[in-house]
Design a protein around this motif. Structure first.
Motif, PDB file in Angstrom:
ATOM      1  N   THR A  13     -14.400  13.543   7.980  1.00 21.01           N
ATOM      2  CA  THR A  13     -15.147  13.986   9.376  1.00 21.01           C
ATOM      3  C   THR A  13     -16.425  15.411   8.894  1.00 21.01           C
ATOM      4  OG1 THR A  13     -13.343  13.684  10.954  1.00 21.01           O
ATOM      5  CG2 THR A  13     -15.098  15.310  11.531  1.00 21.01           C
ATOM      6  N   THR A  43     -13.387  13.409  20.191  1.00 22.42           N
ATOM      7  CA  THR A  43     -13.923  14.212  19.104  1.00 22.42           C
ATOM      8  C   THR A  43     -13.057  15.776  20.500  1.00 22.42           C
ATOM      9  OG1 THR A  43     -16.273  13.251  17.967  1.00 22.42           O
ATOM     10  CG2 THR A  43     -15.206  15.811  18.630  1.00 22.42           C
ATOM     11  N   ARG A  72     -11.533  13.949  14.333  1.00 16.71           N
ATOM     12  CA  ARG A  72     -11.588  12.676  14.580  1.00 16.71           C
ATOM     13  C   ARG A  72     -10.828  12.088  14.091  1.00 16.71           C
ATOM     14  NH1 ARG A  72     -15.797  10.180  18.008  1.00 16.71           N
ATOM     15  NH2 ARG A  72     -15.359   8.738  16.482  1.00 16.71           N
TER      16      ARG A  72
END
Length: 109
Positions: A13, A43, A72
């Protein structure tokens, strides 16, 4: 603002910073974008370690100074990005720099 440095980086991420300058400063009207695998709109945002802002959005307009991360599904937490409210900063481009590169610096106040 965002570039995976290696194949492993592509599986992690990442936080993209716009405008693409470091350090990020509040008065630059910074927007963070969370990039990673998994479901779009999944998210989770954190500011200074606490859940922050509208969850589920991949973009976050920054309105307060602090240290931001995003999470994420599948790739986990991003590296932190600090957004300061310093009145005077020397900024460098946010992308990776190598020895010998020509670089433009910004002195902002």
């Amino acid at each position: 603002g965002w570039c995976p440095l290696s194949p492993a980086g592509a599986q992690s991420t990442q936080l993209m910073v716009e405008p693409p300058w470091r350090p990020a400063v509040l008065w630059d009207r910074v927007t963070l974008t969370c990039r990673g695998s998994g479901t779009t709109g999944a998210t989770t945002w954190y500011k200074d370690g606490q859940r922050w802002g509208q969850q589920g959005h991949d973009r976050l307009p920054v309105t307060e100074s602090g240290t931001y991360t995003c999470d994420r599904p599948g790739t986990g937490h991003s590296p932190p990005v600090r957004v300061s409210d310093d009145p005077l900063v020397l900024q460098v481009p946010a992308w990776p720099l190598l020895e010998g590169d020509t670089v433009t610096l910004r002195c902002r106040r």
